[in-house]
Write a protein that holds these residues in place. Structure first.
Motif, PDB file in Angstrom:
ATOM      1  N   VAL A 171      -1.116 -14.210   3.136  1.00 32.15           N
ATOM      2  CA  VAL A 171      -2.363 -13.480   2.894  1.00 32.15           C
ATOM      3  C   VAL A 171      -2.020 -12.213   2.123  1.00 32.15           C
ATOM      4  O   VAL A 171      -1.252 -11.373   2.600  1.00 32.15           O
ATOM      5  N   SER A 172      -2.539 -12.084   0.930  1.00 37.43           N
ATOM      6  CA  SER A 172      -2.241 -10.891   0.125  1.00 37.43           C
ATOM      7  C   SER A 172      -2.956  -9.683   0.713  1.00 37.43           C
ATOM      8  O   SER A 172      -3.954  -9.814   1.425  1.00 37.43           O
ATOM      9  N   PRO A 173      -2.466  -8.485   0.418  1.00 36.48           N
ATOM     10  CA  PRO A 173      -3.166  -7.273   0.885  1.00 36.48           C
ATOM     11  C   PRO A 173      -4.617  -7.223   0.437  1.00 36.48           C
ATOM     12  O   PRO A 173      -5.490  -6.752   1.170  1.00 36.48           O
ATOM     13  N   LEU A 174      -4.877  -7.728  -0.769  1.00 31.62           N
ATOM     14  CA  LEU A 174      -6.248  -7.741  -1.278  1.00 31.62           C
ATOM     15  C   LEU A 174      -7.137  -8.644  -0.431  1.00 31.62           C
ATOM     16  O   LEU A 174      -8.241  -8.265  -0.030  1.00 31.62           O
ATOM     17  N   VAL A 175      -6.674  -9.863  -0.146  1.00 29.55           N
ATOM     18  CA  VAL A 175      -7.462 -10.795   0.670  1.00 29.55           C
ATOM     19  C   VAL A 175      -7.607 -10.264   2.088  1.00 29.55           C
ATOM     20  O   VAL A 175      -8.682 -10.370   2.701  1.00 29.55           O
ATOM     21  N   ALA A 176      -6.533  -9.674   2.624  1.00 31.34           N
ATOM     22  CA  ALA A 176      -6.605  -9.102   3.976  1.00 31.34           C
ATOM     23  C   ALA A 176      -7.679  -8.022   4.049  1.00 31.34           C
ATOM     24  O   ALA A 176      -8.444  -7.943   5.021  1.00 31.34           O
ATOM     25  N   ASP A 177      -7.738  -7.212   3.020  1.00 31.87           N
ATOM     26  CA  ASP A 177      -8.753  -6.154   2.966  1.00 31.87           C
ATOM     27  C   ASP A 177     -10.153  -6.745   2.962  1.00 31.87           C
ATOM     28  O   ASP A 177     -11.056  -6.252   3.656  1.00 31.87           O
ATOM     29  N   ARG A 178     -10.360  -7.826   2.216  1.00 29.29           N
ATOM     30  CA  ARG A 178     -11.681  -8.461   2.151  1.00 29.29           C
ATOM     31  C   ARG A 178     -12.021  -9.182   3.459  1.00 29.29           C
ATOM     32  O   ARG A 178     -13.180  -9.262   3.850  1.00 29.29           O
ATOM     33  N   MET A 179     -11.017  -9.708   4.139  1.00 31.96           N
ATOM     34  CA  MET A 179     -11.253 -10.320   5.451  1.00 31.96           C
ATOM     35  C   MET A 179     -11.781  -9.286   6.445  1.00 31.96           C
ATOM     36  O   MET A 179     -12.694  -9.559   7.226  1.00 31.96           O
ATOM     37  N   LYS A 185      -7.181 -16.707  16.202  1.00 34.96           N
ATOM     38  CA  LYS A 185      -7.778 -17.309  17.396  1.00 34.96           C
ATOM     39  C   LYS A 185      -8.665 -16.328  18.161  1.00 34.96           C
ATOM     40  O   LYS A 185      -9.518 -16.751  18.949  1.00 34.96           O
ATOM     41  N   SER A 186      -8.471 -15.043  17.921  1.00 37.48           N
ATOM     42  CA  SER A 186      -9.310 -14.029  18.553  1.00 37.48           C
ATOM     43  C   SER A 186     -10.488 -13.638  17.669  1.00 37.48           C
ATOM     44  O   SER A 186     -11.167 -12.643  17.930  1.00 37.48           O
ATOM     45  N   GLN A 187     -10.694 -14.419  16.595  1.00 36.22           N
ATOM     46  CA  GLN A 187     -11.791 -14.170  15.652  1.00 36.22           C
ATOM     47  C   GLN A 187     -11.631 -12.846  14.894  1.00 36.22           C
ATOM     48  O   GLN A 187     -12.603 -12.215  14.500  1.00 36.22           O
ATOM     49  N   GLN A 188     -10.388 -12.444  14.688  1.00 36.32           N
ATOM     50  CA  GLN A 188     -10.087 -11.230  13.957  1.00 36.32           C
ATOM     51  C   GLN A 188      -9.393 -11.576  12.637  1.00 36.32           C
ATOM     52  O   GLN A 188      -8.723 -12.602  12.528  1.00 36.32           O
ATOM     53  N   PRO A 189      -9.534 -10.730  11.619  1.00 39.84           N
ATOM     54  CA  PRO A 189      -8.895 -11.015  10.330  1.00 39.84           C
ATOM     55  C   PRO A 189      -7.377 -10.987  10.426  1.00 39.84           C
ATOM     56  O   PRO A 189      -6.809 -10.254  11.233  1.00 39.84           O
ATOM     57  N   PHE A 190      -6.739 -11.780   9.601  1.00 38.03           N
ATOM     58  CA  PHE A 190      -5.277 -11.812   9.561  1.00 38.03           C
ATOM     59  C   PHE A 190      -4.733 -10.567   8.870  1.00 38.03           C
ATOM     60  O   PHE A 190      -5.337 -10.042   7.936  1.00 38.03           O
ATOM     61  N   ALA A 191      -3.591 -10.124   9.316  1.00 43.46           N
ATOM     62  CA  ALA A 191      -2.914  -9.001   8.666  1.00 43.46           C
ATOM     63  C   ALA A 191      -2.297  -9.466   7.357  1.00 43.46           C
ATOM     64  O   ALA A 191      -1.992 -10.648   7.166  1.00 43.46           O
TER      65      ALA A 191
END
Length: 557
Positions: free
Chosen positions: A168-176, A196-202
């Motif tokens: 996951v790129s920093p850009l995609v992580a930011d958008r997540m 699994k906790s419904q939170q965005p990936f780092a």
């Protein structure tokens, strides 16, 4: 030390100034120097170079990037959306392929109006926001026209990437992070892009998209029929029916790409090919440059030059709001690109004062949406004479937020690019008229601006950008600096950018612009608003017989 002193002098003196962005790895040249490509993601560009090693040309490389970006850059683009493709093929043909999304047959003018007012949530999230995607058919057409390899050859590398896993790129992580609450509403989306906790990936977390890998493999095996008449269309239609959407299997089966006549214009001794309606990019890039050539820009200060650019943009975007739409449905006056018309506009522009505009944007406008980077641009070229410019989008971040279960494909929310109601702003603050009203099987207006530049009938540059309406202003500024001021593309792309779109009547500027210049713009009557950066451009330039690819340095690392 000498370079630092020079940059400081350029900032203080009324000439040019650029930010020292780090070099990115998103632009690459093949080992033999014969093919170049640039994209927003290094993994996608690397896949393109691997395709070239297996005998592919610039066309193959560009298509491979497009499919790879659907894996690693899913918030921006993918096969659930649409694209405009401008290509100059080795045999000399210039083709404009319209793969823009299309409104379903059941769409109607007031489908987003509730209690007499447009409801923006309906056009931006969920089933009703989705138009019929066009990217698959457009990319397939491009492959048949100019590729050396088979369609499967340019899809399967991306399928393998989705299957084995990608960071996951920093850009995609930011958008997540910014869209997590909306992604949670759709189980198939959350299963891929949230943990699994419904939170965005780092950032840098390795994830997979097994369903997308399967979809790509079926596309490689069966071609576009799988998408438009086969299992993908069936799954989408079934989900739509259960979720009050309008898109049907017939809508998929009836989708067609359009071959358009490019917008051709002249500037600074070069010939520019741009994309026609339903893109507004080709027309208004040409119009803005036509206006600017009425002024001796070499004798202006930085603040005067930015002022003139802002005023030209203002008039062009006012025309966009009134005249532009799908030319299959409304008459778009191509005289907008006429140099006589540009002179008429130029006479209204004063060097020391901004033109007062009595028409203002919606006071409830959500300003942060304006310059968020939704969309992506792909540039590719080879020394055989293939020059490719593809701008691809699913519209806003993660599109409609919908992944059709079992497909792994993020679906667009392109219906928001229509004028849901005359005068109502979309997610980018753009207003429109009846010319861009919703209608069955109509294509919404776009700002995407793939552009190819020629000198003495030979291609010398391909470029485009991402960033909503700032696409037009980015392309204009990149062309102005490279063609009029003879800057290398890697310097031009670093110049502080501005954007003015008439409504809202604000002049957005990047913080890298010198404070003295910003203050001068305020004194001329501009309402200046600082913005972190104005989008992402990709450029390939031919210099001294060599291909020089330049990727956007502003990308979040």
């Amino acid at each position: 030390m000498k370079k630092t002193i020079l940059v400081l002098l350029l900032c203080v003196l009324p000439l040019f100034c650029y930010a020292e962005y780090p070099v990115t790895g998103h632009a690459q040249v093949s080992g033999d120097g014969k093919v170049a490509a640039a994209s927003v993601n290094p993994d996608a560009t690397t896949i393109a170079m691997n395709v070239v090693k297996r005998g592919g040309n610039a066309v193959d490389a560009a298509i491979a990037i497009a499919f790879a970006l659907g894996v690693v850059d899913p918030h921006n683009s993918g096969i659930g959306g649409g694209c405009f493709i401008l290509v100059r093929l080795a045999d000399g043909r210039v083709i404009a392929i319209d793969g823009r999304e299309m409104a379903p047959a059941a769409a109607h003018r007031d489908m987003f109006v509730q209690d007499g007012k447009a409801n923006p949530e309906l056009s931006r999230t969920g089933a009703l926001a989705i138009g019929v995607p066009g990217s698959v058919l457009a990319l397939h057409k491009l492959q048949r026209e100019g590729g050396k390899l088979n369609f499967s050859d340019v899809i399967l590398p991306a399928a393998e990437l989705a299957e084995k896993g990608f960071a996951v790129s920093p850009l995609v992580a930011d958008r997540m992070v910014s869209t997590a609450k909306e992604l949670q509403k759709f189980p198939a989306t959350a299963a891929i892009y949230l943990d699994k906790s419904q939170q965005p990936f780092a950032a840098n977390t390795i994830i997979t998209n097994q369903d997308l890998a399967h979809t790509y493999r079926e596309l490689a095996r069966l071609g576009p029929d799988y998408f438009y008449r086969g299992d993908f269309a069936r799954k989408t239609a079934e989900w739509m029916k259960k979720n009050n959407g309008l898109v049907t299997r017939d809508d998929f089966a009836n989708y067609q790409i359009k071959l358009r006549e490019p917008i051709v214009s002249q500037f600074a001794g070069y010939t520019l090919y741009g994309f026609p309606p339903p893109s507004s990019g080709g027309i208004h890039v040409a119009q803005i440059l036509n206006i600017l050539e009425n002024f001796d820009l070499h004798k202006t200060t930085s603040s005067e030059r930015y002022h003139l650019m802002a005023e030209a943009m203002k008039f062009a975007f006012a025309d966009r709001a009134h005249w532009l739409g799908d030319s299959d449905f409304v008459k778009v006056p191509l005289s907008l690109t006429d140099k006589t018309y540009a002179k008429k506009i130029a006479r209204q522009i004063q060097l020391d004062k901004a033109v007062n505009n009595a028409v203002h944007g919606d006071p409830d406008l959500d300003i942060p949406h304006l310059m968020n980077k939704h969309t992506t641009h792909i540039a590719a070229a080879d020394l055989e004479g293939n020059w490719v410019a593809i701008t691809s989008t699913i519209n806003t971040t993660f599109g409609s937020k919908v992944v059709i279960p079992g497909t792994g494909v993020v679906m667009n929310n392109q219906m928001d690019d229509f004028s849901a109601q005359a005068g109502a702003a979309n997610a980018f603050g753009l207003v429109g008229s009846d010319a861009n009203a919703i209608a069955a099987k109509k294509r919404p207006l776009s700002s995407m601006s793939p552009t190819i530049v020629f000198k003495d009938n030979q291609p010398v540059m391909t470029l485009g950008a991402a960033g909503g309406p700032t696409i037009i202003s980015q392309v204009v500024q990149n062309l102005l600096y490279t063609l009029e001021f003879n800057m290398p593309a890697e310097i031009a792309i670093k110049q502080p950018r501005i954007h003015e779109q008439w409504s809202p009547d604000l002049l957005f500027v990047e913080p890298t612009m010198h404070e003295q210049v910003r203050n001068a713009l305020v004194q001329k009557g501009h309402e200046v608003k600082l913005w972190p950066n104005m989008g992402f451009s990709q450029i390939i330039q031919l210099r001294d017989g060599k291909l020089v690819p330049v990727a956007e340095p502003r990308v979040i690392k």
